[in-house]
Design a protein around this motif. Structure first.
Motif, PDB file in Angstrom:
ATOM      1  N   VAL A  33       0.819  -1.212   0.000  1.00 31.27           N
ATOM      2  CA  VAL A  33       0.000   0.000   0.000  1.00 31.27           C
ATOM      3  C   VAL A  33       0.859   1.271   0.000  1.00 31.27           C
ATOM      4  O   VAL A  33       1.942   1.294   0.575  1.00 31.27           O
ATOM      5  N   THR A  34       0.350   2.300  -0.669  1.00 34.75           N
ATOM      6  CA  THR A  34       0.913   3.642  -0.515  1.00 34.75           C
ATOM      7  C   THR A  34      -0.146   4.476   0.181  1.00 34.75           C
ATOM      8  O   THR A  34      -1.319   4.451  -0.198  1.00 34.75           O
ATOM      9  N   TYR A  35       0.263   5.183   1.225  1.00 42.37           N
ATOM     10  CA  TYR A  35      -0.657   5.953   2.066  1.00 42.37           C
ATOM     11  C   TYR A  35      -0.075   7.352   2.202  1.00 42.37           C
ATOM     12  O   TYR A  35       0.963   7.549   2.816  1.00 42.37           O
ATOM     13  N   ARG A  36      -0.765   8.314   1.612  1.00 41.25           N
ATOM     14  CA  ARG A  36      -0.292   9.702   1.617  1.00 41.25           C
ATOM     15  C   ARG A  36      -1.192  10.506   2.558  1.00 41.25           C
ATOM     16  O   ARG A  36      -2.392  10.587   2.348  1.00 41.25           O
ATOM     17  N   GLN A  37      -0.610  11.129   3.597  1.00 38.46           N
ATOM     18  CA  GLN A  37      -1.373  11.870   4.596  1.00 38.46           C
ATOM     19  C   GLN A  37      -1.708  13.290   4.168  1.00 38.46           C
ATOM     20  O   GLN A  37      -2.350  14.015   4.911  1.00 38.46           O
ATOM     21  N   GLY A  38      -1.328  13.668   3.006  1.00 36.43           N
ATOM     22  CA  GLY A  38      -1.642  14.979   2.455  1.00 36.43           C
ATOM     23  C   GLY A  38      -1.164  15.020   1.018  1.00 36.43           C
ATOM     24  O   GLY A  38      -0.271  14.249   0.638  1.00 36.43           O
ATOM     25  N   GLY A  76     -14.926   2.745 -11.236  1.00 41.18           N
ATOM     26  CA  GLY A  76     -14.030   1.598 -11.344  1.00 41.18           C
ATOM     27  C   GLY A  76     -13.484   1.217  -9.985  1.00 41.18           C
ATOM     28  O   GLY A  76     -14.235   0.951  -9.054  1.00 41.18           O
ATOM     29  N   ASN A  77     -12.156   1.247  -9.857  1.00 38.53           N
ATOM     30  CA  ASN A  77     -11.522   0.859  -8.584  1.00 38.53           C
ATOM     31  C   ASN A  77     -11.176   2.059  -7.704  1.00 38.53           C
ATOM     32  O   ASN A  77     -10.470   1.919  -6.716  1.00 38.53           O
ATOM     33  N   THR A  78     -11.691   3.255  -8.062  1.00 37.28           N
ATOM     34  CA  THR A  78     -11.351   4.473  -7.323  1.00 37.28           C
ATOM     35  C   THR A  78     -12.595   5.085  -6.688  1.00 37.28           C
ATOM     36  O   THR A  78     -13.650   5.168  -7.320  1.00 37.28           O
ATOM     37  N   ALA A  79     -12.446   5.521  -5.441  1.00 34.59           N
ATOM     38  CA  ALA A  79     -13.545   6.187  -4.731  1.00 34.59           C
ATOM     39  C   ALA A  79     -13.030   7.470  -4.096  1.00 34.59           C
ATOM     40  O   ALA A  79     -11.850   7.581  -3.751  1.00 34.59           O
ATOM     41  N   LEU A  98     -10.889  14.918   2.441  1.00 31.96           N
ATOM     42  CA  LEU A  98     -11.289  14.215   1.230  1.00 31.96           C
ATOM     43  C   LEU A  98     -10.346  13.034   1.118  1.00 31.96           C
ATOM     44  O   LEU A  98      -9.131  13.197   1.252  1.00 31.96           O
ATOM     45  N   TRP A  99     -10.895  11.860   0.926  1.00 35.17           N
ATOM     46  CA  TRP A  99     -10.094  10.649   0.766  1.00 35.17           C
ATOM     47  C   TRP A  99     -10.205  10.193  -0.681  1.00 35.17           C
ATOM     48  O   TRP A  99     -11.313  10.073  -1.214  1.00 35.17           O
ATOM     49  N   ILE A 100      -9.062   9.910  -1.286  1.00 32.16           N
ATOM     50  CA  ILE A 100      -9.026   9.277  -2.592  1.00 32.16           C
ATOM     51  C   ILE A 100      -8.501   7.870  -2.349  1.00 32.16           C
ATOM     52  O   ILE A 100      -7.366   7.699  -1.880  1.00 32.16           O
ATOM     53  N   ILE A 101      -9.331   6.888  -2.631  1.00 29.43           N
ATOM     54  CA  ILE A 101      -9.020   5.499  -2.299  1.00 29.43           C
ATOM     55  C   ILE A 101      -9.012   4.686  -3.592  1.00 29.43           C
ATOM     56  O   ILE A 101     -10.009   4.688  -4.325  1.00 29.43           O
ATOM     57  N   ARG A 102      -7.900   4.007  -3.842  1.00 27.82           N
ATOM     58  CA  ARG A 102      -7.816   3.119  -5.003  1.00 27.82           C
ATOM     59  C   ARG A 102      -7.714   1.693  -4.481  1.00 27.82           C
ATOM     60  O   ARG A 102      -6.861   1.400  -3.633  1.00 27.82           O
ATOM     61  N   PHE A 103      -8.570   0.850  -5.002  1.00 28.23           N
ATOM     62  CA  PHE A 103      -8.696  -0.506  -4.489  1.00 28.23           C
ATOM     63  C   PHE A 103      -8.043  -1.533  -5.403  1.00 28.23           C
ATOM     64  O   PHE A 103      -8.057  -1.390  -6.635  1.00 28.23           O
ATOM     65  N   ALA A 104      -7.509  -2.576  -4.790  1.00 32.16           N
ATOM     66  CA  ALA A 104      -7.024  -3.747  -5.518  1.00 32.16           C
ATOM     67  C   ALA A 104      -8.239  -4.615  -5.870  1.00 32.16           C
ATOM     68  O   ALA A 104      -9.352  -4.371  -5.387  1.00 32.16           O
ATOM     69  N   GLU A 105      -8.031  -5.617  -6.685  1.00 28.47           N
ATOM     70  CA  GLU A 105      -9.133  -6.490  -7.111  1.00 28.47           C
ATOM     71  C   GLU A 105      -9.820  -7.187  -5.945  1.00 28.47           C
ATOM     72  O   GLU A 105     -11.010  -7.499  -6.029  1.00 28.47           O
ATOM     73  N   CYS A 109      -7.401  -1.742   0.013  1.00 27.12           N
ATOM     74  CA  CYS A 109      -6.874  -0.484  -0.513  1.00 27.12           C
ATOM     75  C   CYS A 109      -5.427  -0.661  -0.964  1.00 27.12           C
ATOM     76  O   CYS A 109      -4.596  -1.156  -0.205  1.00 27.12           O
ATOM     77  N   ALA A 110      -5.141  -0.209  -2.192  1.00 33.62           N
ATOM     78  CA  ALA A 110      -3.779  -0.234  -2.723  1.00 33.62           C
ATOM     79  C   ALA A 110      -3.131   1.138  -2.632  1.00 33.62           C
ATOM     80  O   ALA A 110      -1.914   1.252  -2.516  1.00 33.62           O
ATOM     81  N   SER A 111      -3.951   2.201  -2.674  1.00 42.67           N
ATOM     82  CA  SER A 111      -3.442   3.568  -2.625  1.00 42.67           C
ATOM     83  C   SER A 111      -4.458   4.427  -1.888  1.00 42.67           C
ATOM     84  O   SER A 111      -5.640   4.431  -2.233  1.00 42.67           O
ATOM     85  N   PHE A 112      -3.974   5.169  -0.894  1.00 45.21           N
ATOM     86  CA  PHE A 112      -4.835   6.024  -0.079  1.00 45.21           C
ATOM     87  C   PHE A 112      -4.201   7.401  -0.036  1.00 45.21           C
ATOM     88  O   PHE A 112      -3.014   7.539   0.244  1.00 45.21           O
TER      89      PHE A 112
END
Length: 130
Positions: A33-38, A76-79, A98-105, A109-112
């Motif tokens: 996972v990549t998790y960006r706090q800002g 798709g895989n992004t919320a 605001l959260w941008i969340i990309r999901f794996a299959e 979460c793969a990217s937050f």
């Protein structure tokens, strides 16, 4: 992903924040996972690094807070979700994110990426003086 799945993931995120330890993170985040706090912050990469950050950032699983969320979009895989968190009782700190969340299959979460805002935050950055 659909809105119901995203809502379930957000609820699992809150449960993980309220749960002692960090073992539940593997249930909602992939290993890499990549998790960006800002938006301008360097990402925390991988579950071990995320677990360290998670423990450093919270006051423990007994931390008093209220969290509400509204899913803005799912494509798709992004919320994208708007999340409000109020800490303590009475409230002494609050954030609107605001959260941008990309999901794996598999639905983890793969990217937050979060875009946090708080009441005393300036509206715009001031340019550096020369």
């Amino acid at each position: 992903m659909d809105r119901k799945q995203v809502a379930g993931w957000i609820a699992a995120y809150e449960r993980a924040w309220r749960t002692p330890g960090t073992k539940t993170l593997a249930e909602i985040f992939v290993d890499g996972v990549t998790y960006r706090q800002g938006p301008y912050r360097s990402p925390v990469v991988g579950l071990p690094s995320l677990a360290r950050m998670w423990e450093d950032e919270r006051n423990g699983p007994d931390e008093v807070f209220q969290m509400t969320s509204e899913i803005i979009a799912v494509e798709g895989n992004t919320a994208v979700a708007r999340v409000e968190v109020r800490y303590a009782d009475p409230v002494d700190q609050e954030y609107r994110d605001l959260w941008i969340i990309r999901f794996a299959e598999d639905g983890r979460c793969a990217s937050f990426e979060e875009w946090p805002f708080w009441p005393t935050q300036p509206i715009a950055a001031r340019p550096a003086e020369s």
